[in-house]
Design a protein around this motif. Structure first.
Motif, mmCIF file in Angstrom:
data_model
loop_
_atom_site.group_PDB
_atom_site.id
_atom_site.type_symbol
_atom_site.label_atom_id
_atom_site.label_comp_id
_atom_site.label_asym_id
_atom_site.label_seq_id
_atom_site.Cartn_x
_atom_site.Cartn_y
_atom_site.Cartn_z
ATOM 1 N N LEU A 416 0.844 -1.191 0.000
ATOM 2 C CA LEU A 416 0.000 0.000 0.000
ATOM 3 C C LEU A 416 0.883 1.246 0.000
ATOM 4 O O LEU A 416 1.971 1.239 0.596
ATOM 5 C CB LEU A 416 -0.912 0.013 1.230
ATOM 6 N N PRO A 417 0.449 2.325 -0.646
ATOM 7 C CA PRO A 417 1.262 3.556 -0.675
ATOM 8 C C PRO A 417 1.221 4.273 0.673
ATOM 9 O O PRO A 417 0.537 5.284 0.849
ATOM 10 C CB PRO A 417 0.609 4.385 -1.792
ATOM 11 N N ILE A 418 1.966 3.751 1.644
ATOM 12 C CA ILE A 418 1.997 4.310 2.995
ATOM 13 C C ILE A 418 3.244 5.167 3.133
ATOM 14 O O ILE A 418 4.370 4.664 3.034
ATOM 15 C CB ILE A 418 2.016 3.197 4.058
ATOM 16 N N ASP A 419 3.063 6.468 3.365
ATOM 17 C CA ASP A 419 4.213 7.332 3.609
ATOM 18 C C ASP A 419 4.435 7.445 5.116
ATOM 19 O O ASP A 419 3.710 6.853 5.926
ATOM 20 C CB ASP A 419 4.025 8.710 2.968
ATOM 21 N N ALA A 420 5.445 8.221 5.518
ATOM 22 C CA ALA A 420 5.814 8.307 6.935
ATOM 23 C C ALA A 420 4.691 8.887 7.775
ATOM 24 O O ALA A 420 4.439 8.432 8.898
ATOM 25 C CB ALA A 420 7.086 9.146 7.087
ATOM 26 N N GLU A 421 3.998 9.894 7.272
ATOM 27 C CA GLU A 421 2.939 10.523 8.059
ATOM 28 C C GLU A 421 1.745 9.599 8.208
ATOM 29 O O GLU A 421 1.111 9.536 9.262
ATOM 30 C CB GLU A 421 2.526 11.854 7.410
ATOM 31 N N THR A 422 1.417 8.875 7.139
ATOM 32 C CA THR A 422 0.308 7.919 7.234
ATOM 33 C C THR A 422 0.656 6.789 8.192
ATOM 34 O O THR A 422 -0.196 6.323 8.964
ATOM 35 C CB THR A 422 -0.019 7.352 5.841
ATOM 36 N N LEU A 423 1.903 6.363 8.160
ATOM 37 C CA LEU A 423 2.337 5.324 9.093
ATOM 38 C C LEU A 423 2.208 5.808 10.538
ATOM 39 O O LEU A 423 1.804 5.054 11.422
ATOM 40 C CB LEU A 423 3.776 4.932 8.794
ATOM 41 N N SER A 424 2.524 7.085 10.766
ATOM 42 C CA SER A 424 2.392 7.611 12.129
ATOM 43 C C SER A 424 0.936 7.640 12.567
ATOM 44 O O SER A 424 0.624 7.477 13.738
ATOM 45 C CB SER A 424 3.006 9.011 12.216
ATOM 46 N N GLN A 425 0.015 7.845 11.610
ATOM 47 C CA GLN A 425 -1.409 7.784 11.958
ATOM 48 C C GLN A 425 -1.822 6.362 12.334
ATOM 49 O O GLN A 425 -2.553 6.150 13.305
ATOM 50 C CB GLN A 425 -2.254 8.275 10.797
ATOM 51 N N THR A 563 13.832 -9.838 -6.825
ATOM 52 C CA THR A 563 14.728 -8.712 -7.056
ATOM 53 C C THR A 563 14.075 -7.562 -7.814
ATOM 54 O O THR A 563 14.184 -6.411 -7.415
ATOM 55 C CB THR A 563 15.986 -9.180 -7.802
ATOM 56 N N PRO A 564 13.364 -7.798 -8.976
ATOM 57 C CA PRO A 564 12.729 -6.664 -9.668
ATOM 58 C C PRO A 564 11.729 -5.941 -8.778
ATOM 59 O O PRO A 564 11.667 -4.714 -8.780
ATOM 60 C CB PRO A 564 12.055 -7.335 -10.875
ATOM 61 N N ALA A 565 10.912 -6.702 -8.054
ATOM 62 C CA ALA A 565 9.923 -6.057 -7.187
ATOM 63 C C ALA A 565 10.612 -5.272 -6.094
ATOM 64 O O ALA A 565 10.165 -4.190 -5.706
ATOM 65 C CB ALA A 565 9.004 -7.127 -6.576
ATOM 66 N N LEU A 566 11.718 -5.806 -5.585
ATOM 67 C CA LEU A 566 12.442 -5.101 -4.539
ATOM 68 C C LEU A 566 12.985 -3.778 -5.049
ATOM 69 O O LEU A 566 12.890 -2.747 -4.387
ATOM 70 C CB LEU A 566 13.580 -5.985 -4.026
ATOM 71 N N GLN A 567 13.547 -3.810 -6.275
ATOM 72 C CA GLN A 567 14.090 -2.579 -6.828
ATOM 73 C C GLN A 567 13.001 -1.548 -7.050
ATOM 74 O O GLN A 567 13.186 -0.358 -6.802
ATOM 75 C CB GLN A 567 14.820 -2.888 -8.152
ATOM 76 N N GLN A 568 11.831 -2.019 -7.514
ATOM 77 C CA GLN A 568 10.731 -1.082 -7.740
ATOM 78 C C GLN A 568 10.259 -0.484 -6.413
ATOM 79 O O GLN A 568 9.994 0.709 -6.315
ATOM 80 C CB GLN A 568 9.574 -1.797 -8.433
ATOM 81 N N ARG A 569 10.187 -1.321 -5.356
ATOM 82 C CA ARG A 569 9.708 -0.840 -4.062
ATOM 83 C C ARG A 569 10.698 0.158 -3.451
ATOM 84 O O ARG A 569 10.306 1.153 -2.856
ATOM 85 C CB ARG A 569 9.503 -2.023 -3.108
ATOM 86 N N GLU A 570 12.010 -0.091 -3.629
ATOM 87 C CA GLU A 570 12.984 0.810 -3.050
ATOM 88 C C GLU A 570 12.989 2.173 -3.725
ATOM 89 O O GLU A 570 13.469 3.150 -3.170
ATOM 90 C CB GLU A 570 14.380 0.185 -3.139
ATOM 91 N N SER A 571 12.433 2.241 -4.947
ATOM 92 C CA SER A 571 12.407 3.519 -5.650
ATOM 93 C C SER A 571 11.243 4.387 -5.249
ATOM 94 O O SER A 571 11.169 5.543 -5.616
ATOM 95 C CB SER A 571 12.357 3.270 -7.165
ATOM 96 N N THR A 572 10.279 3.831 -4.485
ATOM 97 C CA THR A 572 9.104 4.609 -4.072
ATOM 98 C C THR A 572 9.444 5.437 -2.860
ATOM 99 O O THR A 572 10.314 5.088 -2.078
ATOM 100 C CB THR A 572 7.927 3.674 -3.745
ATOM 101 N N PRO A 573 8.749 6.601 -2.666
ATOM 102 C CA PRO A 573 9.104 7.509 -1.564
ATOM 103 C C PRO A 573 8.926 6.883 -0.209
ATOM 104 O O PRO A 573 9.577 7.299 0.742
ATOM 105 C CB PRO A 573 8.140 8.691 -1.758
ATOM 106 N N HIS A 574 8.026 5.910 -0.051
ATOM 107 C CA HIS A 574 7.738 5.397 1.286
ATOM 108 C C HIS A 574 8.558 4.167 1.631
ATOM 109 O O HIS A 574 8.377 3.583 2.685
ATOM 110 C CB HIS A 574 6.253 5.040 1.409
ATOM 111 N N ALA A 575 9.453 3.761 0.732
ATOM 112 C CA ALA A 575 10.132 2.479 0.947
ATOM 113 C C ALA A 575 11.011 2.490 2.168
ATOM 114 O O ALA A 575 11.251 1.469 2.770
ATOM 115 C CB ALA A 575 10.973 2.123 -0.275
ATOM 116 N N ASN A 576 11.540 3.646 2.565
ATOM 117 C CA ASN A 576 12.486 3.681 3.668
ATOM 118 C C ASN A 576 11.847 4.011 5.002
ATOM 119 O O ASN A 576 12.534 4.229 5.982
ATOM 120 C CB ASN A 576 13.586 4.732 3.384
ATOM 121 N N HIS A 577 10.546 4.048 5.053
ATOM 122 C CA HIS A 577 9.888 4.442 6.295
ATOM 123 C C HIS A 577 9.705 3.266 7.211
ATOM 124 O O HIS A 577 9.125 3.407 8.276
ATOM 125 C CB HIS A 577 8.539 5.106 6.008
ATOM 126 N N HIS A 578 10.085 2.064 6.807
ATOM 127 C CA HIS A 578 9.969 0.903 7.672
ATOM 128 C C HIS A 578 11.284 0.632 8.353
ATOM 129 O O HIS A 578 11.408 -0.300 9.057
ATOM 130 C CB HIS A 578 9.518 -0.323 6.892
#
Length: 578
Positions: A416-425, A563-578
């Motif tokens: 899901l497109p969860i960013d840092a602020e949504t995760l905090s909610q 690996t392809p899915a991982l690379q795609q996920r790491e390119s999204t803005p929310h990938a590092n919020h976990h």
């Protein structure tokens, strides 16, 4: 409370997006120039999902695939009286429900827990008044029953033998004043009237003076043994009667003003179901425990049957007198730094905030002392989104975040497109599970108003993530939180903790497990009931009882990603919020 908090309880922040579509709640707020400019832009919406707004005339709804239709350019307005106007479709989307202000007949019901303790007034102590040796000790152990007048022990005392000789000499002389003086000396040395009368009648010295029980009871303390040497002031034994016992109950500081001495109470004893069910408050202690913010009160209970044992628990219910009261549903009451207020439904989609003064609450109703009139309508559900005009201008502008258009019913929670602020909610809900766990293990009542921010979160996120796997989690969590408002402690709260944690389990394990693992949280399961809880620290602190528990390991979501899915996920803005 626990030191772990993902965010402040009153914080609501969402990040805006530059996406071509946005969730635009049709409620006024913001600068007039900006509103006028937005009114000139034709927007399009989905007939089945009116919360989805787009500027693409040829677009389709990302949730159901239906073609978009033109949306009204102006669906809300700010009125001159300070109220706001909400479009009918948004009233339905936000789940706004109203309830009338009514006059209801009810009284407050107070619940408390206490412990059975001995009645200090029924305790008698035997203390030596002379020097001597204990002989012929008839009481051998704590728990022995003693009746009034029964022989407890005999004492050999040279001082007492000397005093007896003086007494017999005074009797032979016949001097009344001397007889009275020596008789008083015998009493001061600890010789009881029964023994003095025996001495008077037999005219024979009692080398070993008997000591008799002056009251009946059970030996609660035995501090001498056969042959012990005692001095004046030596404690011999204590007799405690259990014909009456005290119950010491602890009541929240805020409720102490509602009760008084003489109030009847209903009692329930888990360890003694046949014990008396009624008692009366006979004393309210004048101090407050600074740690628990509770005061103590004392209830006197007849225990002639002997069912009640000191140290056992008591469940206490106190009923305040019922009377007609102007009231609203308790869930409609909102609080802020200025006090309590409600949202009034004015009709035709118009709402306004009004300050109220509240009294007691019971049976799901809260007494209104001032601020409302009978038959007015208050918002009882969805009121968090209509809190006040000031909150609307700030809060609803932040709610204009993009919905999860790229997600659907089959999208895994981890994608899901969860960013840092949504995760905090979402962490608001985890915070409530921690709060319930602490309240159960530390044995205090939760504050129902602490649950309001989390309920607000579920309402807003359900709109953003409509038709995704997150919605059932949010809905079931909200039901558990609302139920916990009524069951604030004990087994009721334990059931709602289990319900809340169970509903959050998919998100914890499939959504963002590494986030919670790195935050120092641990998920456990009670082996007996299979109920879950979440806590800080790896040593289990079971809120459901003393049974064994098992940890549930945090999964590593990276193991199931190629690996392809991982690379795609790491390119999204929310990938590092976990």
């Amino acid at each position: 409370m626990t030191h772990f908090r993902f965010l402040a309880l009153a914080s609501f922040v969402l990040i805006s997006s530059t996406s071509q579509f946005s969730l635009t709640l049709p409620i006024s707020g913001g600068a007039h120039a900006q509103t006028s400019q937005e009114d000139t832009i034709q927007k399009y919406t989905c007939p089945m999902h009116p919360h989805y707004i787009s500027t693409d005339a040829n677009g389709a709804c990302p949730i159901c695939g239906m073609d978009l239709v033109p949306a009204a350019k102006k669906t809300s307005s700010e009125t001159g009286d300070g109220s706001i106007s909400v479009a009918p479709e948004m009233i339905q989307t936000m789940g706004i429900r109203t309830a009338p202000v009514t006059i209801s007949n009810f009284g407050k019901t107070l619940r408390a827990f206490g412990t059975i303790e001995t009645n200090e007034r029924l305790e008698n102590a035997a203390v030596s008044r002379l020097e001597g040796w204990i002989e012929d000790l008839r009481v051998r152990a704590e728990g022995d029953s003693v009746r009034t007048g029964a022989l407890l022990y005999r004492v050999y005392s040279p001082d007492l033998i000397s005093a007896q000789k003086d007494y017999l000499n005074s009797l032979s002389i016949g001097n009344d004043n001397r007889i009275a003086a020596v008789r008083q000396r015998l009493r001061s040395l600890g010789m009881q009237n029964t023994a003095i009368e025996s001495l008077t009648q037999t005219q024979k010295i009692l080398e070993r003076v008997p000591v008799y029980a002056e009251s009946s009871g059970t030996v609660s303390k035995l501090q001498v043994r056969e042959g012990d040497y005692v001095k004046p002031g030596t404690k011999i034994l204590s007799l405690q009667s259990y014909a009456e016992v005290w119950i010491i109950a602890r009541v929240p500081e805020s409720d102490l003003s509602l009760i008084d001495t003489g109030f009847p109470v209903h009692l329930n004893f888990p360890s003694a179901p046949n014990a008396p069910a009624e008692g009366r408050i006979n004393y309210i202690y004048p101090t407050i425990d600074p740690k628990t913010r509770t005061g103590e009160l004392r209830i006197e209970v007849d225990n002639g049957s002997g069912f009640l044992r000191p140290g056992a628990y008591a469940d206490i219910t106190m009923y305040l007198e019922k009377q007609d009261r102007l009231s609203v549903p308790t869930e409609s009451i909102l609080r802020d730094s200025h006090g309590a207020h409600v949202i009034i439904a004015l009709g035709e989609g118009r709402f306004t905030s009004r300050k109220v003064e509240i009294g007691i609450n019971a049976q799901g109703q809260t007494e209104i002392l001032s601020g409302l009139n009978p038959d007015e309508l208050v918002v009882s559900s969805g009121q968090f989104m209509l809190d006040s005009e000031a909150n609307l201008q700030e809060g609803f502008s932040k709610l204009n975040a993009p919905i999860a258009a790229s997600a659907g019913p089959t999208t895994p929670l981890s994608q899901l497109p969860i960013d840092a602020e949504t995760l905090s909610q979402l962490d608001h809900l985890i915070d409530m599970a921690l709060y319930f766990h602490e309240a159960l293990t530390d044995k205090y009542k939760i504050d129902p108003y602490f649950l309001d921010p989390a309920l607000f979160t579920t309402d807003t996120l359900k709109i953003r993530f409509a038709n995704t796997k997150l919605v059932p989690i949010l809905e079931e969590s909200a039901l558990a939180l609302r139920a916990a408002k009524a069951s604030r402690e004990g087994q009721g709260l334990a059931s709602n903790l289990a319900r809340l944690t169970s509903s959050l389990k998919p998100w914890l394990l499939d959504g963002s497990p590494i986030h919670y693992r790195d935050a120092g949280l641990y998920l456990f399961q009670d082996n007996a009931s299979q109920r879950l809880w979440i806590q800080e620290g790896s040593t289990p602190n079971n809120p459901y009882g003393q049974s064994d528990s098992s940890p549930i390991a945090w999964p590593d979501p990276m193991e199931s990603i190629d690996t392809p899915a991982l690379q795609q996920r790491e390119s999204t803005p929310h990938a590092n919020h976990h």
